[in-house]
Design an enzyme around this catalytic site. Sequence first.
Site, PDB file in Angstrom:
ATOM      1  CG  ASN A  13      -1.764   1.195   1.376  1.00 36.25           C
ATOM      2  OD1 ASN A  13      -1.848   2.004   0.449  1.00 36.25           O
ATOM      3  ND2 ASN A  13      -2.415   1.340   2.522  1.00 36.25           N
ATOM      4  CD1 TRP A  14       3.575   0.928  -2.778  1.00 31.24           C
ATOM      5  CD2 TRP A  14       3.641   2.010  -4.744  1.00 31.24           C
ATOM      6  NE1 TRP A  14       4.289   0.151  -3.664  1.00 31.24           N
ATOM      7  CE2 TRP A  14       4.352   0.799  -4.882  1.00 31.24           C
ATOM      8  CE3 TRP A  14       3.544   2.846  -5.849  1.00 31.24           C
ATOM      9  CZ2 TRP A  14       4.970   0.407  -6.065  1.00 31.24           C
ATOM     10  CZ3 TRP A  14       4.155   2.469  -7.043  1.00 31.24           C
ATOM     11  CH2 TRP A  14       4.857   1.265  -7.142  1.00 31.24           C
ATOM     12  CE  LYS A  15      -0.306   3.314   4.647  1.00 32.57           C
ATOM     13  NZ  LYS A  15      -0.255   3.442   6.100  1.00 32.57           N
ATOM     14  CG  HIS A 106      -6.006   1.949   5.137  1.00 29.72           C
ATOM     15  ND1 HIS A 106      -5.612   2.910   6.041  1.00 29.72           N
ATOM     16  CD2 HIS A 106      -4.951   1.110   4.997  1.00 29.72           C
ATOM     17  CE1 HIS A 106      -4.362   2.663   6.412  1.00 29.72           C
ATOM     18  NE2 HIS A 106      -3.937   1.568   5.792  1.00 29.72           N
ATOM     19  CD  GLU A 108      -3.158   5.626   6.473  1.00 27.80           C
ATOM     20  OE1 GLU A 108      -3.157   5.641   5.232  1.00 27.80           O
ATOM     21  OE2 GLU A 108      -2.215   5.165   7.147  1.00 27.80           O
ATOM     22  CD  GLU A 178      -3.595  -2.389   7.241  1.00 24.37           C
ATOM     23  OE1 GLU A 178      -2.512  -2.619   6.698  1.00 24.37           O
ATOM     24  OE2 GLU A 178      -4.240  -1.347   7.045  1.00 24.37           O
ATOM     25  N   GLY A 184       2.352   2.261  10.676  1.00 27.01           N
ATOM     26  CA  GLY A 184       3.341   3.322  10.520  1.00 27.01           C
ATOM     27  C   GLY A 184       4.055   3.700  11.807  1.00 27.01           C
ATOM     28  CB  SER A 222       5.051  -1.819  11.882  1.00 29.55           C
ATOM     29  OG  SER A 222       4.659  -0.469  12.123  1.00 29.55           O
ATOM     30  N   GLY A 243       2.711  -1.169   4.255  1.00 30.76           N
ATOM     31  CA  GLY A 243       2.781   0.253   3.919  1.00 30.76           C
ATOM     32  C   GLY A 243       4.213   0.677   3.677  1.00 30.76           C
ATOM     33  N   GLY A 244       4.832   1.299   4.683  1.00 29.38           N
ATOM     34  CA  GLY A 244       6.172   1.872   4.568  1.00 29.38           C
ATOM     35  C   GLY A 244       7.188   0.972   3.879  1.00 29.38           C
TER      36      GLY A 244
END
Length: 263
Positions: A13-15, A106, A108, A178, A184, A222, A243-244
């Site tokens: 997930n590159w956001k 998600h 977010e 999640e 993150g 993470s 993600g990251g």
Amino acid sequence: MSGSTITPWVVGNWKMNPMQADAQQLIQNFKGLLDITPIESAKCHIGVAPVTLALTTVQSVLSDSNREIYTVAQDVSRIAGTGAYTGEVSAELLKDSQIDYVLVGHSERREIFGETAQILNEKIKNALNAGLTVIYCVGESLEQRESGQAEQVVLQQICDIATVVEAEQWHNIVIAYEPIWAIGTGKTASPDDAQTMHAQIREGLSQITAYGKSMAILYGGSVKPENAVELAACSDINGALVGGASLNAESFHKIALAFANTK
Ligand code: PGA
């Protein structure tokens, strides 16, 4: 080996990252790593979710890959079809661009953009009806976990969508657990805690759908190369939403390799 018969999924997930040139470089690098150290499609589904503007660029870079890598949309409109809805991208428009997967729910989107269960249900209904596969994200906040409500919150999020998903459509849903406090933050749920929640999610799904036992339940929060193997070793963890670490081709490749080899 976890002994699970469910093929794992590893989805990046590159956001809201990165700029176009870097996105192209990132996917080229990842493709290059797969050429050097291949991961069989049968051993792991792999997907990447770039920003909407980069979906077709990434898709075209991937078009001559040695294996399938899904291009995943990060969002879909609550409105179906086409029409006067400024700024929106519908499930049909995604499908028309050969995008077959989408993230919904998600944290977010829920927290920053105020997406309620009703809005998410509209999105899921449209996505499924247009033939997309939905990666549906669930997860509790730190406060909810500390007050002992984690399981109830997560199972409620699963039950929320049961009103719109038709019997055969469960086949086109992947769940991503999640915990919000792990996203993150560098804090990962311990493999034991994650496995416990995943087993509860599977039990909940099994009461709702005959597909419950065969659905993939991904862990997110993470995930990195350093913790991927122990997460992959848990029987009810069928992959990762990353993600990251997915913004680094080497890290993402190592995570996919960990799931492909451990499962
Ligand atoms: P993270 O994000 O891996 O950076 O924690 C996961 C996600 O939000 O999907």
